[in-house]
Write a protein that holds these residues in place. Structure first.
Motif, PDB file in Angstrom:
ATOM      1  N   VAL A   9       0.955  -1.108   0.182  1.00  0.00           N
ATOM      2  CA  VAL A   9       0.122   0.024  -0.189  1.00  0.00           C
ATOM      3  C   VAL A   9       0.912   1.259  -0.003  1.00  0.00           C
ATOM      4  O   VAL A   9       1.936   1.180   0.733  1.00  0.00           O
ATOM      5  CB  VAL A   9      -0.966  -0.066   1.354  1.00  0.00           C
ATOM      6  N   LEU A  14      -2.291   7.773   0.369  1.00  0.00           N
ATOM      7  CA  LEU A  14      -3.666   7.433   0.926  1.00  0.00           C
ATOM      8  C   LEU A  14      -4.182   8.662   2.044  1.00  0.00           C
ATOM      9  O   LEU A  14      -5.049   9.101   2.181  1.00  0.00           O
ATOM     10  CB  LEU A  14      -3.782   6.047   1.812  1.00  0.00           C
ATOM     11  N   GLY A  52      -5.709  -1.722  -6.649  1.00  0.00           N
ATOM     12  CA  GLY A  52      -5.530  -0.277  -5.878  1.00  0.00           C
ATOM     13  C   GLY A  52      -6.599   0.493  -6.093  1.00  0.00           C
ATOM     14  O   GLY A  52      -7.146   1.032  -5.273  1.00  0.00           O
ATOM     15  N   ASP A  56      -8.439   1.275  -2.624  1.00  0.00           N
ATOM     16  CA  ASP A  56      -7.953   2.351  -1.809  1.00  0.00           C
ATOM     17  C   ASP A  56      -8.935   3.264  -1.352  1.00  0.00           C
ATOM     18  O   ASP A  56      -8.750   3.918  -0.274  1.00  0.00           O
ATOM     19  CB  ASP A  56      -6.828   3.253  -2.633  1.00  0.00           C
ATOM     20  N   ARG A  59      -9.892   1.867   1.795  1.00  0.00           N
ATOM     21  CA  ARG A  59      -9.161   2.182   2.772  1.00  0.00           C
ATOM     22  C   ARG A  59      -9.103   3.535   3.533  1.00  0.00           C
ATOM     23  O   ARG A  59      -9.204   3.701   4.605  1.00  0.00           O
ATOM     24  CB  ARG A  59      -7.697   1.864   2.379  1.00  0.00           C
TER      25      ARG A  59
END
Length: 369
Positions: A9, A14, A52, A56, A59
């Motif tokens: 990650v 992020l 991703g 993401d 997340r």
């Protein structure tokens, strides 16, 4: 070896700033670009993205939620390096082999097949619970792309031991498919029935080794980021409850939330719904009672005489959680012993005391004979 399967990650992308100590993400271990794979000793749950782009946004929403899970060790292992299903089985089987429960999040619902096949390597008889707006089976059209359950339910070498189907809508399900699943003695519960009696869904979920949701089962008022949003479906709060039931199940070995289409998400509202579902799964896991009956120790026995059938049923109730099981009154093969106690509800017990045979038991009896 996990490095071979999984891409780390990019935490710095992020989150623009540091996570606060009250945030869930502050307490999660990460397979990060900068620090690499963390020590997995004592880890109970691993979160893996199919890619991703779709994982993401989830997340971002999940890790800013509050942390209430004590010392429960959670790891985010990043994303699969390839979107090939056969490739992903290696990562998922390795994670499961070290006793970690994998959760898959992302777009392609077919990754449920990869998780099933990974679990199948260690557990020959798998109970699967599928929450979907339709029944994704085509018994006469094995290569139908939308029928993602076909390889699991109909494959000669990988057939499911038991299947639970929750939340399907009759107008999305061909009559011949519905007739097929009824003939198979699967545990089925249509959307209207499930919403009206949500607590009665819990025993079906409690019996699962693998459970997951096709996110199209959520109504469009609460979730738009799917291929074909529908005005009817579960409310977001109801899917959070289903996820909580799954987390609480001691038997569960894998979980998936798939079907999220990031390009159709407005202001990441749908990503936030998935994050909430994950949060409630974690809460359920944290509050597990450890009372799945590998034996009858810790259970109270209730024997019910069915006068109409000249038959005797044995129910068991957990002293820890108050949850109920029915004992299948037939001999079973040694490999099937763990399936012999069937999760049920207090309502099933009440039916038996009124001389009615619970439908759950009828289906279970047919599966073993």
């Amino acid at each position: 070896m996990l490095n071979h399967w999984l891409k780390p990650v990019a935490l710095h992308e992020l989150f623009s700033g540091d996570l606060e100590s009250d945030d869930l993400g502050y307490h999660v271990l990460f397979h990060d670009q900068q620090t690499g794979l963390p020590d997995l000793t004592g880890v109970k749950i691993a979160i893996i993205g199919t890619d991703g782009a779709s994982a993401d946004p989830i997340r971002k929403q999940l890790y800013k939620l509050s942390h209430h899970f004590g010392d429960l060790k959670i790891v985010d292992l990043g994303n699969l390096r390839k979107t090939n299903l056969d490739f992903s089985i290696g990562a998922l089987s390795e994670i499961r082999a070290i006793g970690i429960l994998p959760i898959i999040i992302g777009q392609d619902i077919r990754f449920s097949q990869a998780l099933y096949r990974a679990l199948k390597m260690n557990f020959p008889n798998i109970n699967l619970v599928c929450v979907d707006e339709s029944v994704p089976l085509e018994p006469d059209r094995l290569e139908q792309p939308k029928a993602y359950l076909n390889p699991m339910a109909l494959g000669a070498d990988s057939k499911i031991f038991q299947l639970g189907l929750i939340g399907f809508q009759k107008h999305f399900t061909p009559a011949r498919v519905l007739q097929f699943v009824e003939n198979q003695n699967y545990d089925i519960m249509r959307l209207g029935e499930a919403r009206a009696k949500l607590a009665e869904v819990e025993p079906i979920i409690r019996n699962a080794d693998l459970m997951g949701l096709n996110l199209g089962v959520i109504r469009s008022a609460d979730f738009v980021a799917v291929d074909h949003p529908s005005p009817s479906g579960f409310a977001a709060e109801e899917t959070c409850k289903l996820a909580h039931y799954a987390g609480m199940s001691d038997k569960l070995k894998g979980f998936y939330l798939l079907g999220y289409q990031v390009d159709k998400d407005l202001n990441q509202q749908s990503a936030f719904v998935v994050a909430e579902m994950l949060w409630y799964f974690l809460e359920g896991y944290y509050h597990r009672k450890g009372d799945y009956p590998v034996s009858t120790e810790g259970l109270n026995e209730y024997i019910v005489e069915l006068k109409r059938y000249d038959y005797q049923l044995t129910f068991w109730k957990s002293k820890l959680s108050g949850r109920w099981w029915i004992q299948v009154p037939v001999k079973v093969k040694k490999r099937d012993q763990r399936h012999r106690l069937i999760p049920c509800s207090f309502q099933d017990y009440k039916m038996a005391t009124q001389d009615e045979l619970p439908d759950r038991l009828i289906k279970a009896f047919k599966r073993f004979v």
